[in-house]
Design an enzyme around this catalytic site. Sequence first.
Site, short mmCIF file in Angstrom:
data_model
loop_
_atom_site.label_atom_id
_atom_site.label_comp_id
_atom_site.label_asym_id
_atom_site.label_seq_id
_atom_site.Cartn_x
_atom_site.Cartn_y
_atom_site.Cartn_z
N LYS A 69 -12.25 -4.45 -2.92
CA LYS A 69 -11.47 -3.22 -3.05
C LYS A 69 -10.24 -3.35 -3.95
O LYS A 69 -9.83 -2.40 -4.59
CB LYS A 69 -11.05 -2.70 -1.67
CG LYS A 69 -12.22 -2.11 -0.88
CD LYS A 69 -11.77 -1.50 0.43
CE LYS A 69 -12.94 -0.82 1.12
NZ LYS A 69 -12.57 -0.14 2.35
N ASP A 105 -11.62 6.69 1.53
CA ASP A 105 -11.47 6.46 2.98
C ASP A 105 -10.38 7.36 3.55
O ASP A 105 -10.59 8.06 4.55
CB ASP A 105 -11.09 5.00 3.27
CG ASP A 105 -12.29 4.07 3.20
OD1 ASP A 105 -13.42 4.54 3.36
OD2 ASP A 105 -12.07 2.85 2.98
N ALA A 132 -7.87 0.25 6.24
CA ALA A 132 -8.07 1.63 6.71
C ALA A 132 -6.72 2.30 6.96
O ALA A 132 -6.51 3.46 6.61
CB ALA A 132 -8.92 1.63 7.97
P1 NDP Z 1 -8.51 -4.93 8.31
O1 NDP Z 1 -9.08 -6.26 8.68
O2 NDP Z 1 -7.92 -4.74 6.96
O3 NDP Z 1 -7.36 -4.55 9.38
C1 NDP Z 1 -7.60 -4.70 10.76
C2 NDP Z 1 -6.40 -4.14 11.53
O4 NDP Z 1 -6.73 -4.20 12.92
C3 NDP Z 1 -5.13 -4.95 11.35
O5 NDP Z 1 -4.02 -4.10 11.44
C4 NDP Z 1 -5.17 -5.90 12.56
O6 NDP Z 1 -3.90 -6.34 12.96
C5 NDP Z 1 -5.73 -4.97 13.61
N1 NDP Z 1 -6.37 -5.67 14.72
C6 NDP Z 1 -7.60 -6.24 14.74
N2 NDP Z 1 -7.85 -6.77 15.96
C7 NDP Z 1 -6.74 -6.53 16.71
C8 NDP Z 1 -6.39 -6.84 18.06
N3 NDP Z 1 -7.23 -7.48 18.87
N4 NDP Z 1 -5.19 -6.43 18.52
C9 NDP Z 1 -4.33 -5.77 17.71
N5 NDP Z 1 -4.61 -5.45 16.40
C10 NDP Z 1 -5.80 -5.84 15.92
O7 NDP Z 1 -9.67 -3.90 8.59
P2 NDP Z 1 -9.81 -2.42 7.99
O8 NDP Z 1 -8.48 -1.77 8.02
O9 NDP Z 1 -10.55 -2.46 6.72
O10 NDP Z 1 -10.77 -1.74 9.07
C11 NDP Z 1 -10.31 -1.43 10.36
C12 NDP Z 1 -11.39 -0.67 11.09
O11 NDP Z 1 -11.59 0.58 10.43
C13 NDP Z 1 -12.77 -1.38 11.07
O12 NDP Z 1 -13.29 -1.36 12.37
C14 NDP Z 1 -13.62 -0.52 10.17
O13 NDP Z 1 -14.96 -0.48 10.60
C15 NDP Z 1 -12.98 0.86 10.34
N6 NDP Z 1 -13.19 1.73 9.18
C16 NDP Z 1 -13.79 2.93 9.40
C17 NDP Z 1 -14.02 3.79 8.35
C18 NDP Z 1 -14.70 5.10 8.62
O14 NDP Z 1 -15.18 5.73 7.66
N7 NDP Z 1 -14.74 5.57 9.85
C19 NDP Z 1 -13.65 3.45 6.97
C20 NDP Z 1 -12.97 2.17 6.86
C21 NDP Z 1 -12.77 1.34 7.93
P3 NDP Z 1 -3.19 -7.62 12.27
O15 NDP Z 1 -2.59 -7.12 10.98
O16 NDP Z 1 -2.20 -8.04 13.26
O17 NDP Z 1 -4.29 -8.64 12.04
#
Ligand code: NDP
Length: 282
Positions: A69, A105, A132
Amino acid sequence: MDFLSQLTGSFAQPAAENPTVAMVEAAYQHHGLPWRYLNCEVSPENLADAVRGARAMGWAGFNCSLPHKVAVIDHLDGLGESAAIMQAVNCAVRRDGKYIGENTDGKGFLQSLKETVDPAGKNMVMFGAGGAARAIGVETALAGLASLTVVNRSEERGRELTAMLNERTPVEAEFVLWQGDFAVPPSTDIVVNATSIGLFPDVDARMALDLSSLQPAMVVADVIVNPPSTHLIRDAAQRGCQVIDGIGMLVNQGVIGVKYWTGIDVDPAVMRAKIEEIFQVA
Ligand code: NDP
């Protein structure tokens, strides 16, 4: 193009059905459109060649997912407004022979949100600061959101997103480190889970959230598509909130991408039905 100048390829698709491919192809078939949407696996070292190949083969555009991306930007000819702000592209669009990077997105989420509430002038709390969250934060900010509280587990990522939003968009953003059960302030209009909590197979994972702070007047949205009925969605609905699942975001980013590539408005209901079929939504 005559027969000799054509290049006809054959490659193996991954065995599992790709939901986005199935969704877009369902729309093409439903509308009788002579377009195809194909999934190709591209490794980071082949990204430049893949984009050159798309140009050479006259593709109207393409989606790209992680880890491409950000890296794909170097191979494009320009960026749309929100993609330039967030410096992330998930959709390239050929315009006047040039590939312009967009981020659909956030636009897909915004479209889905607007079907329930217009974020203009509203206060939003968003959990997460990943890709996201960046897309949702920028797009809702550009749509006139008044304030955004970014709640994230890792401080660095959360502060970085908040600083970017304050510097490059009109929204007033603040960061709160996520420690213990977060209580949503009563002045909040919209609550968004933009983390991966609840994503298959960790479907029993629950967000650290004080559920009693969710008020019926709040709209609660989740980005998780699989399964769409997350704990957050179910808990918020039980508290009387209006809820928005992650399918709307996925479907709308698809509708927007197809519009960019073909100029045609496809029926989101056809795409949603395909996604619901794949994820066996009752
Ligand atoms: P990233 O890996 O870039 O970010 C993940 C985020 O989730 C971070 O802020 C991370 O926090 C947080 N996180 C993960 N696990 C935990 C936990 N156990 N406790 C607290 N915080 C947590 O992923 P994306 O942003 O790319 O994607 C996030 C979600 O969005 C995915 O599940 C994806 O499938 C979904 N998505 C859905 C779309 C749709 O069209 N509906 C489009 C794009 C994404 P930290 O920074 O602390 O690690």
